[in-house]
Design a protein around this motif. Sequence first.
Motif, PDB file in Angstrom:
ATOM      1  N   ARG A 167      39.802  61.973  27.074  1.00  0.00           N
ATOM      2  CA  ARG A 167      40.566  62.516  28.189  1.00  0.00           C
ATOM      3  C   ARG A 167      40.117  61.970  29.534  1.00  0.00           C
ATOM      4  NH1 ARG A 167      44.354  63.110  28.245  1.00  0.00           N
ATOM      5  NH2 ARG A 167      44.826  64.985  29.450  1.00  0.00           N
ATOM      6  N   GLY A 168      39.130  61.086  29.550  1.00  0.00           N
ATOM      7  CA  GLY A 168      38.674  60.501  30.793  1.00  0.00           C
ATOM      8  C   GLY A 168      37.899  61.461  31.677  1.00  0.00           C
ATOM      9  N   VAL A 169      37.420  62.560  31.124  1.00  0.00           N
ATOM     10  CA  VAL A 169      36.688  63.555  31.907  1.00  0.00           C
ATOM     11  C   VAL A 169      35.291  63.023  32.224  1.00  0.00           C
ATOM     12  CG1 VAL A 169      35.711  65.884  31.885  1.00  0.00           C
ATOM     13  CG2 VAL A 169      37.983  65.468  30.919  1.00  0.00           C
ATOM     14  N   PRO A 247      48.417  69.667  34.372  1.00  0.00           N
ATOM     15  CA  PRO A 247      48.907  68.313  34.647  1.00  0.00           C
ATOM     16  C   PRO A 247      49.417  67.563  33.425  1.00  0.00           C
ATOM     17  CG  PRO A 247      46.755  68.704  35.663  1.00  0.00           C
ATOM     18  CD  PRO A 247      46.994  69.825  34.713  1.00  0.00           C
ATOM     19  N   ALA A 248      48.788  67.739  32.259  1.00  0.00           N
ATOM     20  CA  ALA A 248      49.166  66.934  31.099  1.00  0.00           C
ATOM     21  C   ALA A 248      50.535  67.295  30.570  1.00  0.00           C
ATOM     22  CB  ALA A 248      48.117  67.102  29.989  1.00  0.00           C
ATOM     23  N   VAL A 277      41.924  74.156  39.308  1.00  0.00           N
ATOM     24  CA  VAL A 277      41.597  74.561  37.939  1.00  0.00           C
ATOM     25  C   VAL A 277      42.576  73.852  37.022  1.00  0.00           C
ATOM     26  CG1 VAL A 277      41.315  76.488  36.348  1.00  0.00           C
ATOM     27  CG2 VAL A 277      40.791  76.800  38.782  1.00  0.00           C
ATOM     28  N   GLU A 278      42.073  72.873  36.279  1.00  0.00           N
ATOM     29  CA  GLU A 278      42.927  72.061  35.421  1.00  0.00           C
ATOM     30  C   GLU A 278      42.927  72.632  34.008  1.00  0.00           C
ATOM     31  OE1 GLU A 278      43.591  67.430  33.947  1.00  0.00           O
ATOM     32  OE2 GLU A 278      41.710  68.001  34.931  1.00  0.00           O
ATOM     33  N   ASP A 279      44.028  73.260  33.644  1.00  0.00           N
ATOM     34  CA  ASP A 279      44.254  73.686  32.272  1.00  0.00           C
ATOM     35  C   ASP A 279      44.849  72.489  31.542  1.00  0.00           C
ATOM     36  OD1 ASP A 279      45.134  74.747  29.881  1.00  0.00           O
ATOM     37  OD2 ASP A 279      46.528  76.181  30.776  1.00  0.00           O
ATOM     38  N   ASP A 280      44.053  71.861  30.666  1.00  0.00           N
ATOM     39  CA  ASP A 280      44.516  70.636  29.993  1.00  0.00           C
ATOM     40  C   ASP A 280      45.433  71.003  28.830  1.00  0.00           C
ATOM     41  OD1 ASP A 280      44.715  67.897  29.714  1.00  0.00           O
ATOM     42  OD2 ASP A 280      42.994  67.750  28.365  1.00  0.00           O
ATOM     43  N   ARG A 289      53.599  57.843  24.193  1.00  0.00           N
ATOM     44  CA  ARG A 289      52.712  56.886  24.862  1.00  0.00           C
ATOM     45  C   ARG A 289      51.310  57.481  24.906  1.00  0.00           C
ATOM     46  NH1 ARG A 289      55.544  57.176  30.652  1.00  0.00           N
ATOM     47  NH2 ARG A 289      57.329  57.166  29.239  1.00  0.00           N
ATOM     48  N   GLN A 290      50.363  56.670  25.377  1.00  0.00           N
ATOM     49  CA  GLN A 290      49.011  57.192  25.553  1.00  0.00           C
ATOM     50  C   GLN A 290      49.024  58.258  26.634  1.00  0.00           C
ATOM     51  OE1 GLN A 290      46.142  54.268  26.763  1.00  0.00           O
ATOM     52  NE2 GLN A 290      44.394  55.513  26.153  1.00  0.00           N
ATOM     53  N   PRO A 291      48.376  59.392  26.391  1.00  0.00           N
ATOM     54  CA  PRO A 291      48.416  60.463  27.395  1.00  0.00           C
ATOM     55  C   PRO A 291      47.725  60.055  28.686  1.00  0.00           C
ATOM     56  CG  PRO A 291      46.807  60.959  25.693  1.00  0.00           C
ATOM     57  CD  PRO A 291      47.577  59.758  25.219  1.00  0.00           C
ATOM     58  N   VAL A 292      48.203  60.639  29.779  1.00  0.00           N
ATOM     59  CA  VAL A 292      47.573  60.427  31.075  1.00  0.00           C
ATOM     60  C   VAL A 292      46.218  61.121  31.064  1.00  0.00           C
ATOM     61  CG1 VAL A 292      47.796  60.823  33.550  1.00  0.00           C
ATOM     62  CG2 VAL A 292      49.822  60.308  32.177  1.00  0.00           C
ATOM     63  N   GLY A 293      45.213  60.467  31.658  1.00  0.00           N
ATOM     64  CA  GLY A 293      43.879  61.047  31.688  1.00  0.00           C
ATOM     65  C   GLY A 293      43.827  62.326  32.501  1.00  0.00           C
ATOM     66  N   ALA A 294      42.736  63.041  32.338  1.00  0.00           N
ATOM     67  CA  ALA A 294      42.575  64.313  33.035  1.00  0.00           C
ATOM     68  C   ALA A 294      42.533  64.111  34.548  1.00  0.00           C
ATOM     69  CB  ALA A 294      41.309  65.013  32.559  1.00  0.00           C
TER      70      ALA A 294
END
Length: 472
Positions: A167-169, A247-248, A277-280, A289-294
């Motif tokens: 997730r690029g976290v 965001p995802a 506050v990012e609720d993934d 497609r490949q998911p967008v990173g966090a």
Amino acid sequence: MVIDWATSGVDLLVDVDPADRGRRAGLERALRAAIRDGRLAPGTRLPASRTLAGELGVARGTVTAAYEQLVAEGYLSARRGSGTVVAELPASRIPDRGAAGDTGPVPRPRHDMRPGRPDLSAFPVEAWLRAARRVLPRMEVAAFALGDPRGHPALRADLAEYLGRTRGVLADPESIVVTNGFIQGIGLLARVLHESGRSVVAMEDPCYPFHREAVRRAGPSVVPLSVDAQGASGQVPEGAGAAVVTPAHQVVLGMVLAPERRRALVTWASSADGLIVEDDYDGEFRYDRQPVGALQQMSPEHVAYLGTASKTLAPGLRLGWMVLPRRFVEPVAEAKFYADSQTDIIGQLVLADLIRGHDYDRHVRAQRLRYRRRRDELLRRLAREVPEVRVRGAAAGLQLMLELPPGGPSETEVTDRAAARGLLIVPVGATWQAPNPDRRPSIGVGYATPPDHGYPAALDALVATLREALDA
């Protein structure tokens, strides 16, 4: 007399009137009451008459006679070599344990297509058992005591690697707090925000009502953060100290947060010392497609990242995690300690083993393929048989939002017709906090929950419901 069957193989307290002590009738009444109120469930094996007589200090014949009487009445069943067990009672003899005002049991729907729920029949039982067999023999005795409220170091280390890779976290184990799912995480964080003076939290509108309620119950007031085709607005309401976003995959409408909105939110957080506050939500399940990173990677000190195993594995595991800015780690860990000390340690270590051995990756990939195929089939059926319905949302997640045509049926009409067919779907209207007269009636439909063998019938019920409602 209170009977404590401490060594009989059945853990149960049965109250016997002192006046009946030693009498068969008293034991009969106590056992009958325990069966009627559900403390002795059907199939429970009772102690041998000799064992129970020794526990009670009565003659064995007293217990044998009581058993025989209850067998004759149908409360117990006795088979040679199988002992005495509690019998299945007719429903009319079992008291209703429903809420006050219930008129009877609520029928279980044949098809559950509520949004955001995984297929529980796909839980990786064998992989979980293998991991447990590896973990338990190696566990140090100290691991069974209460430890760091942030979670076991092994899981936090493996989560840091996994989240960075998938997730690029940007995380290190010291910044992670393991929680009992998303709801506990958002509640703990909201409490800390409130205690730090951030008494107003902006939340996407629409979002799940129980998410809003979890924040409110922790102290802050909730104000709506508008959502359009680009996702959550970058204009956070004045006075808000935090903004909760998905965001995802927007939790209700299903769009992915646009790049310019991501930048606007980060700019707001940096300039106003606010917290995103990012609720993934659905971050693991992108199909086209490949998911967008966090979003977290854009500003780790202004974004708290929340994730969970509730959709990838099962919500009943109660395993979630937060990657926090440094200034929030200690107060959130303290709040976690006073909430429940720590999350179940065995579950933490089994999940860590699954991540470390890449069994978790393999399971997520397999589920992603299954859910993509289910979504594709649902889209084909809708396009062919109810083309009047508009599908909203990106190719992601476990659900679709279906917009009903202008002048068509109401949300309530559709959900009522679905219920009559044994199909459970939900109206979207309840997810809005602020009135929105321009929105079209919509239905939330999940395609993950039905087991594979039941999915075709669930689609049949959904299509038939929509066709019937549109043609009425």
